[in-house]
Every structure is written in structure tokens, then in C-alpha cells.
Motif scaffolding. Structure first.
Motif, mmCIF file in Angstrom:
data_model
loop_
_atom_site.group_PDB
_atom_site.id
_atom_site.type_symbol
_atom_site.label_atom_id
_atom_site.label_comp_id
_atom_site.label_asym_id
_atom_site.label_seq_id
_atom_site.Cartn_x
_atom_site.Cartn_y
_atom_site.Cartn_z
ATOM 1 N N LEU A 150 6.032 17.532 -34.329
ATOM 2 C CA LEU A 150 6.724 18.073 -33.150
ATOM 3 C C LEU A 150 7.613 19.253 -33.526
ATOM 4 N N LYS A 151 8.178 19.236 -34.731
ATOM 5 C CA LYS A 151 8.998 20.377 -35.161
ATOM 6 C C LYS A 151 8.161 21.659 -35.194
ATOM 7 N N GLU A 152 6.895 21.525 -35.611
ATOM 8 C CA GLU A 152 6.009 22.696 -35.653
ATOM 9 C C GLU A 152 5.565 23.113 -34.252
ATOM 10 N N LEU A 153 5.414 22.129 -33.342
ATOM 11 C CA LEU A 153 4.829 22.411 -32.022
ATOM 12 C C LEU A 153 5.862 22.881 -30.999
ATOM 13 N N ILE A 154 7.091 22.377 -31.103
ATOM 14 C CA ILE A 154 8.101 22.721 -30.091
ATOM 15 C C ILE A 154 8.746 24.058 -30.456
ATOM 16 N N ARG A 157 5.367 28.777 -18.811
ATOM 17 C CA ARG A 157 4.335 28.015 -19.517
ATOM 18 C C ARG A 157 4.870 26.714 -20.100
ATOM 19 N N MET A 158 6.174 26.580 -20.173
ATOM 20 C CA MET A 158 6.776 25.417 -20.825
ATOM 21 C C MET A 158 7.095 24.313 -19.813
ATOM 22 N N LYS A 159 6.880 23.058 -20.256
ATOM 23 C CA LYS A 159 7.159 21.905 -19.399
ATOM 24 C C LYS A 159 8.496 21.323 -19.836
ATOM 25 N N THR A 160 9.414 21.113 -18.881
ATOM 26 C CA THR A 160 10.755 20.657 -19.229
ATOM 27 C C THR A 160 10.792 19.144 -19.378
ATOM 28 N N VAL A 161 11.293 18.679 -20.506
ATOM 29 C CA VAL A 161 11.509 17.255 -20.742
ATOM 30 C C VAL A 161 12.985 17.100 -21.043
ATOM 31 N N GLY A 162 13.700 16.467 -20.135
ATOM 32 C CA GLY A 162 15.155 16.410 -20.300
ATOM 33 C C GLY A 162 15.712 17.823 -20.272
ATOM 34 N N VAL A 207 15.099 19.839 -22.951
ATOM 35 C CA VAL A 207 14.336 20.554 -23.972
ATOM 36 C C VAL A 207 13.020 21.025 -23.359
ATOM 37 N N GLU A 208 12.719 22.289 -23.546
ATOM 38 C CA GLU A 208 11.490 22.831 -22.991
ATOM 39 C C GLU A 208 10.345 22.595 -23.976
ATOM 40 N N VAL A 209 9.372 21.762 -23.552
ATOM 41 C CA VAL A 209 8.242 21.418 -24.412
ATOM 42 C C VAL A 209 6.978 21.991 -23.787
ATOM 43 N N PRO A 210 6.274 22.861 -24.481
ATOM 44 C CA PRO A 210 5.050 23.418 -23.891
ATOM 45 C C PRO A 210 3.971 22.351 -23.752
ATOM 46 N N GLN A 211 3.103 22.523 -22.743
ATOM 47 C CA GLN A 211 2.016 21.575 -22.494
ATOM 48 C C GLN A 211 1.135 21.408 -23.741
ATOM 49 N N GLU A 212 0.957 22.508 -24.480
ATOM 50 C CA GLU A 212 0.108 22.463 -25.671
ATOM 51 C C GLU A 212 0.656 21.470 -26.703
ATOM 52 N N ALA A 213 2.004 21.320 -26.740
ATOM 53 C CA ALA A 213 2.604 20.388 -27.704
ATOM 54 C C ALA A 213 2.226 18.948 -27.364
ATOM 55 N N LEU A 237 -0.432 14.214 -28.779
ATOM 56 C CA LEU A 237 -1.025 12.992 -28.244
ATOM 57 C C LEU A 237 -2.487 12.846 -28.605
ATOM 58 N N SER A 238 -3.136 13.925 -29.008
ATOM 59 C CA SER A 238 -4.557 13.825 -29.369
ATOM 60 C C SER A 238 -4.752 12.941 -30.587
ATOM 61 N N THR A 239 -3.738 12.847 -31.431
ATOM 62 C CA THR A 239 -3.844 12.004 -32.625
ATOM 63 C C THR A 239 -2.782 10.931 -32.657
ATOM 64 N N GLY A 240 -1.721 11.110 -31.899
ATOM 65 C CA GLY A 240 -0.648 10.128 -31.913
ATOM 66 C C GLY A 240 -0.012 9.964 -33.280
ATOM 67 N N GLY A 241 -0.073 11.015 -34.098
ATOM 68 C CA GLY A 241 0.526 10.936 -35.418
ATOM 69 C C GLY A 241 -0.323 10.186 -36.422
ATOM 70 N N THR A 242 -1.554 9.846 -36.033
ATOM 71 C CA THR A 242 -2.460 9.117 -36.921
ATOM 72 C C THR A 242 -3.737 9.903 -37.037
ATOM 73 N N PRO A 243 -4.431 9.885 -38.156
ATOM 74 C CA PRO A 243 -5.663 10.637 -38.266
ATOM 75 C C PRO A 243 -6.630 10.282 -37.156
#
Length: 618
Positions: free
Chosen positions: A531-535, A590-595, A597-603, A608-614
Motif C-alpha cells: 500500500l505504501k507503493e500504491l497510495i 481519479r482518486m477515491k476518498t477513504v476517510g 486519505v485519498e486512495v486511487p481506485q487502482e490501489a 485486492l487482486s492478491t490480498g497480500g498473498t501470492p
């Protein structure tokens, strides 16, 4: 003079190609119309080279040998999927047949799903015809694998039919054997009509098209029929058979497989497993139907555009008609809005459903991390099922179980589903397979040598460890030769915790996951880093924290960026300043607001595509 049979096998052992040769040999498809995997109708099936939907087809065959030589028979053939996620399709197809052709690759031998389908056919009391396919391959070992197959089924190695679906060698002999060995359907032609619905599809122009197997009596054109589960009465606008394209008929009788069109647009009126009878003097007892499958894996599906929610609901309704194993219910997420919690039989099933929704219904979707169903017992004796991590009690955000019901007291025990996994592999890889299974909390049930070179291992493994990258790991450790099949066997207590992800102090429910306590730290660290890389950097410092309850187990920080985008504009043309301000404005859209913090949809999509697991391979 009817014979009903299906073709069952492991993935890529040649079911669909064998069906192609039967279509050609019986003359129902002309040479100029023929194409490979003719019965695989969906684009996804043709692209991936797998069968997803069972397909029924009517074949006329004049026997060329045996006692019935010279007589013409009607063969109703069903081509079935091979992947473990589509076992429900296979089990429904078996219920419409009296015989099964068990196909085994002469170069690979018996694999895990071969055994699974064999046991399904034995449970359904079908007559088995063992067939070795691909005898034309240079690496084929028909004598060796015929002996292996005969040992498991309990027949003589000489009874195993050898064919090449690619060249057509032996297919004529197989058709003659089907006529000779498979018994004709049994039913009372004079009894009130009863037909079992084994599949349905939705046609935009004609409504629901229902596929049935007639057990007793007959169904005639323009007859009024009744669905026994709902009591709904319809008039049959069209009745016919699939040969291999839909062909109208005046009636279909005992043992025949065909289709009905009533013009009904409501997909709930034609459920798989229901019994169709005549509305006048109809049957009083319904057929037993099918045992409904329990979903193995749950995931959330959300439209990227919130306005697509009604379209997603209609699409799932129509897809469920064609895929009876799909389950769904509405769900709301603070981060992703309105969507559906969907139950699937496995990860490939989930991939296929999502892809079909996007292709056939033109939807853009986000899917959350897949997870199993857990049963939680509280200290006060209450218990409930958790299909979504946000329902797990005791989270850092004060999450509550089951749609907002607050838990009282502490969690006493958590039970997770376990599966009985069967792995077949060359004996050289036993050590690496055992290492993999034990690393996934598996316990060995037993091990048998099918031959000097091939071994079958049986393990009990938690479902949550299977559904991610277990199959990928197995294939890589066995150089592609290992095969896996699994079936649910109940549940066991486990030390599970819910890991929450907090952005700027607020929990984002879409990133929550239920994991084993031993894996919680690595999950939290990997997702926080991702998430640090994506946000993108905000105008203030954003802490990303992973927490179990109120205890923080990992933290990453997104550094703040400078607020003034015009800081470097010392005078100059006003259009340059406007351009910078416009670019900033577009970026915020382009960014989706969560609380806060602005989190882009791409993040969301990437995390979620991997959920932090391979990610599990296809």
C-alpha cells in the motif's frame, strides 16, 4: 433404442476432442462447419482451452458391429468439464445418464481428478467404459496405463478401449461398445410426465431456455406444464433436441434429453434440479433433484461505477441460472460502496464468473480477497458463520459479526473448513510435496503406490491454505507432473486472527483478512509495504498500520508532499499556472476518498487482486 452417456476425465485428457470425433463420425456436423472443441461455445472456454459448461448433444448412430449391427440408435452424449471447481457440473450430468466413458491420457496415466470423477460415476451407479486416449503420441504407454486403470476399476486390461481422438482411431469401436454396454433408459411411457431440469440458459430474445431429461411420460409442443417446486404453470412455446444445434420436435419421450422454451423472462422460474410435469393430471411426487453444493470460497464483487449496481444484480441473477453453483447476497463496504458477497466452488470458478460478468454484461468490477467460511463460538455460547472478514469479532475498528449484531464477550473458538486433498505425482517428488503440505498445516492421512513410478498422497489441509497458491506451488515442485483434487471433510479448531489495515487511524474494511496467527505478521508487513507503493503522497503524512485487535503489528508511512503546486512558478505566462491547477484537479477526480486519505481506485484493484498473498495461477 436410446443410450445416454457422458464423457468424464481429468483436465486436458481429450474429452472435447473425443466429442468432436463422435460428432464427425455420426455425421451431425458437416466437415465445412467443423472446428476444434465444437461443443465449447463460450469465448473463455476456447481461449483457455478448458470446458466450463457441460454440453448435451444428440447423435444418431448405426451400429457396425456386435449384436445390434445394422440398427440405428439415438445417443445422447454430455461433454463435461475436468477441473475440480466444476465438479458440480459433472455430478448433474451424471444424473442424466446411464453410462460414463472414463477417458485417461495414455501418456500421463491416472491423475487426481480422474479418480474423483470415477468415484462420482460409481456413486451415481453408472456403467463405466474405460478408454485410453492419445495412443498416437510418441510418449504413450498404453499397456502400462491400461493395467493401472484395470487395477483401479477392477476389470481386465484387455477391456480398456484404446483410441486416438486426434486421428479418429478406435472411435467407431467405442461407439459400438457404448451401444452394447450401456443399458437403455428405464421409465414409464404411460405415467404422468416427469422431467428433471439439469441446466438452463438465458436468451435475450426468447427468455429462459431449460434443458431437461425426461424420466416418465412425454412432453409435447404447446402442452401446459407445471414447475413442481414453485407451482408455476407455463405453456411450452417450443420443445426440441440439441443435434448439436437446437432442433424443434413435436415431443420428447422417456429417456430423451432436450430443451423447453416457455417465454418466461423471470430466471427464478426455472431452477436446476426442479421437476417439470403436465399441469393437467400431472405427477404428484417430484424427482429427488440434486444435492446443492456448498460454496468453498467467498469474495466480494463490487462495480467500479456505483451506478452499475442494479446491472450487476441482474447479471448475477442471469448467470446463476446458467451456473447453479454460484451463490450471492447483497453487501455494503465503507470503502467500495454497494456490491455482492459471492460464494464460489474454487478460485478458477471465481475467475471465470468475474470474467463472464465483465465480458457478457459489460461491467467493470473489483473483487476482494477470497476467503473461506469460518464458524466462531463466543464464550457465552452463541455462534455464527463468518463469510466476510469485517464480520469477525474483536477487530480494531470494533467490527461486529453477522450484519451488525454485536458480539457479547470474547471469542471462545474459531473453526475453519478442512479438505481431504489427493495428490498424484511421480515418486521422485514425495519429499518436496510433503514439505509443501506440512508448511501449509497439512497432516498426512496415507500414501499408496499406484505403480513403481507413481504415488498417491492423501492429506487433510485447511481450505484457506489451498485456495491461494497451493496448486501453483505443487506444479512447480513436481515440474508440472503433480495433480491435485480436494473435497470438503468438515471443520477443525484453529488459532485464527483478523488483521485490519488502518489508513490515517481509520480501518479500511476492504483490506481486512482472517489469517492464522503464525502468518499474521508477514501478511501485515507485506500488505503495508504494498500500500505504501500504491497510495500516492498526500498533503499530510499518512501512517499505514496493520493491527490485530488494538495491537499494531506493522507500520509504513507515506511521506507528506508540498501543498503549493505553483511554488516554482515565478511569474511567467498565466496559462502555465492554469495547466498545473487543472492537472491537480484531474488527479483528485481519479482518486477515491477513504476517510481522510485519498486512495486511487487502482490501489484497491492491485492490493485486492492478491490480498497480500501470492496469486493463484490459472
Amino acid at each position: 433404442m436410446i443410450r445416454n452417456f457422458c464423457i468424464i476425465a481429468h483436465i486436458d485428457h481429450g474429452k472435447s476432442t473425443l466429442a468432436d470425433r463422435m460428432l464427425q463420425l455420426t455425421g451431425v456436423v458437416e466437415g465445412r462447419q467443423m472446428r476444434e472443441q465444437y461443443l465449447d461455445r463460450m469465448d473463455i472456454e476456447r481461449e483457455r482451452g478448458i470446458t466450463i459448461k457441460s454440453q448435451a448433444v444428440r447423435l444418431p448412430w448405426t451400429a457396425t458391429a456386435g449384436e445390434g449391427a445394422g440398427q440405428t440408435y439415438v445417443l445422447n452424449m454430455i461433454d463435461t468439464p475436468g477441473h475440480v471447481d466444476f465438479t458440480y457440473e459433472v455430478s448433474r450430468s451424471l444424473a442424466a445418464c446411464e453410462g460414463a466413458v472414463l477417458v485417461v491420457d495414455a501418456a500421463q496415466g491416472i491423475e487426481a481428478q480422474t479418480l474423483a470423477n470415477l468415484y462420482l460415476a460409481i456413486d451415481a451407479d453408472l456403467h463405466l467404459i474405460p478408454v485410453l486416449n492419445k495412443i498416437d503420441l510418441p510418449g504413450a504407454q498404453p499397456e502400462k496405463y491400461a493395467a493401472e486403470l484395470a487395477h483401479i476399476i477392477g476389470c481386465d486390461a484387455g477391456d480398456v478401449i484404446r483410441v486416438s481422438a486426434k486421428t479418429g482411431e478406435g472411435v467407431e469401436h467405442l461407439l459400438n461398445e457404448i451401444v452394447a454396454q450401456v443399458s437403455p433408459p428405464v421409465g414409464d411411457a404411460d405415467a404422468p410426465s416427469r422431467a428433471m431440469i439439469f441446466d438452463s440458459i438465458y436468451d435475450t430474445y426468447r427468455g429462459v431456455v431449460t434443458y431437461v431429461r425426461v424420466i416418465d411420460g412425454k412432453l409435447s409442443h404447446r402442452e401446459r406444464i407445471k414447475m413442481m417446486s414453485t407451482g408455476a404453470v407455463h405453456e411450452m412455446l417450443e420443445v426440441g433436441v440439441i443435434a448439436p444445434e437446437p432442433t424443434k420436435a413435436q415431443e420428447i419421450g422417456v429417456g430423451e434429453v432436450g430443451y423447453l422454451i416457455t417465454g418466461v423472462k423471470d430466471v427464478r422460474q426455472s431452477r436446476v434440479g426442479d421437476t417439470v410435469t403436465s399441469s393437467v393430471n400431472g405427477a404428484t411426487h417430484a424427482l429427488p433433484g440434486y444435492r446443492h453444493p456448498n460454496p468453498m470460497v467467498y469474495a466480494g464483487l463490487y462495480p467500479i461505477d456505483g451506478d452499475d449496481y442494479p446491472a450487476l444484480r441482474d447479471a448475477l441473477d442471469r448467470l446463476q441460472l446458467n451456473d447453479a453453483a454460484l451463490m450471492f447476497e447483497p453487501e455494503t463496504s465503507g470503502a467500495l460502496g454497494f456490491g455482492f458477497r459471492c460464494g464460489f466452488l474454487g478460485l478458477l470458478h471465481m475467475e471465470i464468473v468475474r470474467e463472464r460478468l465483465e465480458r457478457e454484461f459489460d461491467l467493470d468490477l473489483i473483487s476482494t480477497s477470497p476467503n473461506a467460511v469460518y464458524r466462531v463460538e463466543m464464550e457465552d455460547g452463541t455462534e455464527f458463520e463468518v463469510t466476510n472478514p469485517s464480520e469477525f469479532p474483536g477487530g480494531s475498528g470494533g467490527s461486529s459479526p453477522q450484519k451488525g449484531t454485536s458480539p457479547t464477550g470474547k471469542v471462545a473458538a474459531v473453526y475453519e473448513p478442512v479438505v481431504h486433498a489427493t495428490i498424484i505425482s511421480p515418486s521422485d517428488y514425495i519429499g518436496s510435496i510433503m514439505e509443501l503440505c506440512q508448511g501449509r498445516r497439512g497432516s498426512l492421512l496415507g500414501m499408496d503406490y499406484l505403480s513403481a513410478e507413481r504415488v498417491e498422497l492423501r492429506y487433510t489441509v485447511p481450505l484457506a491454505e489451498i485456495v491461494f497458491d497451493f496448486f501453483d506451488q505443487l506444479k512447480s515442485r513436481t515440474k508440472g507432473y503433480g495433480s491435485l483434487d480436494y473435497e470438503p471433510t468438515g471443520e477443525e479448531p484453529a488459532d485464527l486472527v483478523k488483521v485490519d489495515i488502518m489508513l490515517h487511524g481509520e480501518t479500511v474494511d476492504a483490506f481486512s483478512a482472517i489469517v492464522h496467527r503464525d502468518s499474521a505478521y508477514s501478511y501485515g508487513v507485506s500488505l503495508a509495504r504494498k500500500l505504501k507503493e500504491l497510495i500516492p503522497r498526500q498533503q499530510f503524512e499518512v501512517p499505514i498500520q496493520a493491527a490485530i485487535g488494538s495491537r499494531i503489528i506493522a507500520r509504513e508511512t507515506v511521506r507528506a508532499m508540498r501543498k503549493d503546486v505553483l511554488a516554482k512558478c515565478y511569474g511567467g505566462d498565466i496559462t502555465r499556472k492554469r495547466k498545473l491547477l487543472e492537472r491537480q484537479k484531474e488527479g483528485k477526480k481519479r482518486m477515491k476518498t477513504v476517510g481522510r486519505v485519498e486512495v486511487p481506485q487502482e490501489a484497491f484493484i492491485a492490493a485486492l487482486s492478491t490480498g497480500g498473498t501470492p496469486e493463484k495461477g490459472k
